[in-house]
Write a protein that holds these residues in place. Sequence first.
Motif, PDB file in Angstrom:
ATOM      1  N   ALA A 207       1.169  -1.486  -0.054  1.00 38.03           N
ATOM      2  CA  ALA A 207       0.205  -0.122  -0.192  1.00 38.03           C
ATOM      3  C   ALA A 207       0.838   1.258  -0.066  1.00 38.03           C
ATOM      4  O   ALA A 207       0.780   2.050  -0.429  1.00 38.03           O
ATOM      5  CB  ALA A 207      -0.771  -0.069   1.505  1.00 38.03           C
ATOM      6  N   LEU A 208       2.160   1.325   0.862  1.00 40.36           N
ATOM      7  CA  LEU A 208       3.232   2.468   0.864  1.00 40.36           C
ATOM      8  C   LEU A 208       3.374   2.464   0.122  1.00 40.36           C
ATOM      9  O   LEU A 208       3.386   3.614  -1.077  1.00 40.36           O
ATOM     10  CB  LEU A 208       3.469   2.033   2.013  1.00 40.36           C
ATOM     11  CG  LEU A 208       4.884   3.553   1.848  1.00 40.36           C
ATOM     12  CD1 LEU A 208       3.812   4.668   2.921  1.00 40.36           C
ATOM     13  CD2 LEU A 208       5.497   3.153   3.379  1.00 40.36           C
ATOM     14  N   ARG A 209       3.975   1.689  -1.272  1.00 34.47           N
ATOM     15  CA  ARG A 209       4.487   1.359  -2.063  1.00 34.47           C
ATOM     16  C   ARG A 209       3.798   2.273  -3.697  1.00 34.47           C
ATOM     17  O   ARG A 209       4.424   3.051  -4.616  1.00 34.47           O
ATOM     18  CB  ARG A 209       5.087   0.537  -2.984  1.00 34.47           C
ATOM     19  CG  ARG A 209       6.046   0.530  -4.148  1.00 34.47           C
ATOM     20  CD  ARG A 209       5.890  -1.313  -4.758  1.00 34.47           C
ATOM     21  NE  ARG A 209       4.505  -2.213  -4.517  1.00 34.47           N
ATOM     22  CZ  ARG A 209       3.829  -1.534  -5.540  1.00 34.47           C
ATOM     23  NH1 ARG A 209       4.380  -0.681  -6.922  1.00 34.47           N
ATOM     24  NH2 ARG A 209       2.815  -2.287  -6.232  1.00 34.47           N
ATOM     25  N   ARG A 210       2.319   1.805  -3.418  1.00 28.27           N
ATOM     26  CA  ARG A 210       1.530   2.536  -4.531  1.00 28.27           C
ATOM     27  C   ARG A 210       0.287   4.055  -3.815  1.00 28.27           C
ATOM     28  O   ARG A 210       0.481   4.661  -4.679  1.00 28.27           O
ATOM     29  CB  ARG A 210       0.059   1.639  -4.277  1.00 28.27           C
ATOM     30  CG  ARG A 210       0.807   0.498  -5.190  1.00 28.27           C
ATOM     31  CD  ARG A 210      -0.458  -0.600  -5.639  1.00 28.27           C
ATOM     32  NE  ARG A 210      -0.762  -1.279  -4.114  1.00 28.27           N
ATOM     33  CZ  ARG A 210      -2.154  -0.803  -3.553  1.00 28.27           C
ATOM     34  NH1 ARG A 210      -3.131   0.341  -4.468  1.00 28.27           N
ATOM     35  NH2 ARG A 210      -2.330  -1.497  -2.321  1.00 28.27           N
ATOM     36  N   GLY A 211       1.321   3.827  -2.384  1.00 28.98           N
ATOM     37  CA  GLY A 211       0.880   5.645  -2.407  1.00 28.98           C
ATOM     38  C   GLY A 211      -0.509   5.610  -1.678  1.00 28.98           C
ATOM     39  O   GLY A 211      -1.292   6.390  -1.966  1.00 28.98           O
ATOM     40  N   GLU A 212      -1.085   4.334  -1.683  1.00 30.15           N
ATOM     41  CA  GLU A 212      -2.737   4.318  -1.266  1.00 30.15           C
ATOM     42  C   GLU A 212      -2.862   4.310   0.470  1.00 30.15           C
ATOM     43  O   GLU A 212      -2.869   2.932   0.690  1.00 30.15           O
ATOM     44  CB  GLU A 212      -3.571   3.170  -2.312  1.00 30.15           C
ATOM     45  CG  GLU A 212      -4.330   3.477  -1.489  1.00 30.15           C
ATOM     46  CD  GLU A 212      -5.580   2.274  -2.507  1.00 30.15           C
ATOM     47  OE1 GLU A 212      -7.129   2.473  -2.860  1.00 30.15           O
ATOM     48  OE2 GLU A 212      -5.258   1.701  -3.336  1.00 30.15           O
ATOM     49  N   VAL A 213      -2.835   5.153   1.582  1.00 33.61           N
ATOM     50  CA  VAL A 213      -3.073   5.260   2.669  1.00 33.61           C
ATOM     51  C   VAL A 213      -4.332   5.814   2.992  1.00 33.61           C
ATOM     52  O   VAL A 213      -5.100   6.630   2.418  1.00 33.61           O
ATOM     53  CB  VAL A 213      -2.257   6.853   3.176  1.00 33.61           C
ATOM     54  CG1 VAL A 213      -2.203   6.644   4.238  1.00 33.61           C
ATOM     55  CG2 VAL A 213      -0.697   6.585   2.258  1.00 33.61           C
ATOM     56  N   ARG A 214      -5.179   4.461   2.877  1.00 30.90           N
ATOM     57  CA  ARG A 214      -6.428   4.677   3.817  1.00 30.90           C
ATOM     58  C   ARG A 214      -6.797   5.264   5.151  1.00 30.90           C
ATOM     59  O   ARG A 214      -5.728   4.673   6.455  1.00 30.90           O
ATOM     60  CB  ARG A 214      -7.093   3.524   3.449  1.00 30.90           C
ATOM     61  CG  ARG A 214      -7.121   2.687   2.461  1.00 30.90           C
ATOM     62  CD  ARG A 214      -7.715   1.449   2.495  1.00 30.90           C
ATOM     63  NE  ARG A 214      -7.596   0.763   1.505  1.00 30.90           N
ATOM     64  CZ  ARG A 214      -7.873   0.788   0.441  1.00 30.90           C
ATOM     65  NH1 ARG A 214      -9.380   1.720   0.275  1.00 30.90           N
ATOM     66  NH2 ARG A 214      -7.606   0.292  -1.046  1.00 30.90           N
ATOM     67  N   GLY A 215      -7.110   6.312   5.323  1.00 30.53           N
ATOM     68  CA  GLY A 215      -7.866   6.741   7.000  1.00 30.53           C
ATOM     69  C   GLY A 215      -8.760   6.547   7.679  1.00 30.53           C
ATOM     70  O   GLY A 215      -9.641   4.944   7.283  1.00 30.53           O
ATOM     71  N   GLN A 216      -9.344   6.882   8.834  1.00 25.59           N
ATOM     72  CA  GLN A 216     -10.526   6.415   9.595  1.00 25.59           C
ATOM     73  C   GLN A 216     -11.764   5.935   8.739  1.00 25.59           C
ATOM     74  O   GLN A 216     -12.030   7.186   8.274  1.00 25.59           O
ATOM     75  CB  GLN A 216     -10.283   6.764  11.091  1.00 25.59           C
ATOM     76  CG  GLN A 216      -8.897   6.514  11.952  1.00 25.59           C
ATOM     77  CD  GLN A 216      -9.005   7.598  12.689  1.00 25.59           C
ATOM     78  OE1 GLN A 216     -10.157   8.361  13.093  1.00 25.59           O
ATOM     79  NE2 GLN A 216      -8.281   7.149  13.749  1.00 25.59           N
ATOM     80  N   THR A 217     -12.275   5.323   8.470  1.00 26.43           N
ATOM     81  CA  THR A 217     -13.594   4.867   7.490  1.00 26.43           C
ATOM     82  C   THR A 217     -14.157   5.891   8.433  1.00 26.43           C
ATOM     83  O   THR A 217     -15.791   5.798   9.652  1.00 26.43           O
ATOM     84  CB  THR A 217     -14.153   3.791   7.950  1.00 26.43           C
ATOM     85  OG1 THR A 217     -13.281   2.944   7.526  1.00 26.43           O
ATOM     86  CG2 THR A 217     -15.539   3.933   7.331  1.00 26.43           C
ATOM     87  N   ALA A 218     -15.985   6.754   7.341  1.00 29.32           N
ATOM     88  CA  ALA A 218     -16.344   8.017   7.219  1.00 29.32           C
ATOM     89  C   ALA A 218     -17.111   8.564   6.270  1.00 29.32           C
ATOM     90  O   ALA A 218     -16.306   8.196   5.092  1.00 29.32           O
ATOM     91  CB  ALA A 218     -15.826   9.130   8.690  1.00 29.32           C
ATOM     92  N   ALA A 219     -18.156   8.948   6.350  1.00 29.32           N
ATOM     93  CA  ALA A 219     -19.253   9.251   4.918  1.00 29.32           C
ATOM     94  C   ALA A 219     -19.615  10.191   4.998  1.00 29.32           C
ATOM     95  O   ALA A 219     -20.099  10.959   6.233  1.00 29.32           O
ATOM     96  CB  ALA A 219     -20.202   8.235   4.326  1.00 29.32           C
TER      97      ALA A 219
END
Length: 281
Positions: A27-39
């Motif tokens: 995920a770090l290599r792809r630059g996809e950093v997910r934060g805490q779930t909310a909408a």
Amino acid sequence: MEIVLLGTGAADGWPNPFCRCGSCLDALRRGEVRGQTAALVDDELLIDCGPEVPGAALRHGRTLAGVRHLLITHAHSDHLGPQALLSRSWVEGTDELEVVGPPGALEVCRPWVGPGDPVRFVPVAAGDRIAVGGYDVRVLPARHRVFDDGDAVLYDVTGPDGVRVLWATDTGPWPAGWFAAVREAGFDAVFLEETLGDREDISDAHLGLGRFGRVIRSLRSVGAVDDHTDVVAVHLGHHNPPLDRLLPRLREHGARPGADGEVVSCGASGPTRIAPPTRQP
């Protein structure tokens, strides 16, 4: 109904900043950093607000200035950062904010609200059905708890135009009898947690890939999920396999992973998705 996913990660996000497992490094290599779930729904209804969420809204080009209603599922810290209420109080001329949630979660919020702040607390429990602005909200039980049984809930939300979505995080697997509450719902979108990947031994209060699939099958069996439903996995944690292996496993259940910043628009023609900007590794 427009739903902006302000975050799609578990409590520690994905990748976990302290971890060097293959899933986190990918995920770090792809630059996809997910934060805490909310909408954020229609720019006026916020579902959960962990401490990262206000900043995430700004990074995704959104403002929370129009939020009039906050639905809180439970008081775990990744779903409830009450300091946001203090930040809001520093803005002059704000309209009333309606904060809806289990009584224990509301108690966490009260110290952050001054006597003159335009905030109204609405306690709810599983089985309640209330009007939240122009939304019809049914409160569902969750197989999850903070301190006591019943202090975590899920939300079945119908908009003024009849669009209906299920927000189902956090929860473990539902008992068979709970599915009657959503029979024939025909949800336009279901946002269902899938925290544990292949490590369901860690906790019975969350779903991994196996339990996620069983919940979706049960939702289909009662008509809550059908062929037009957009089934979106959220609250994703690093116990999941890397994304290229996760995608086909979610497709087996007619589902896909959510992405931070994506917009899901639900209407008469069915759900459409606007993906967030592509990040360069």
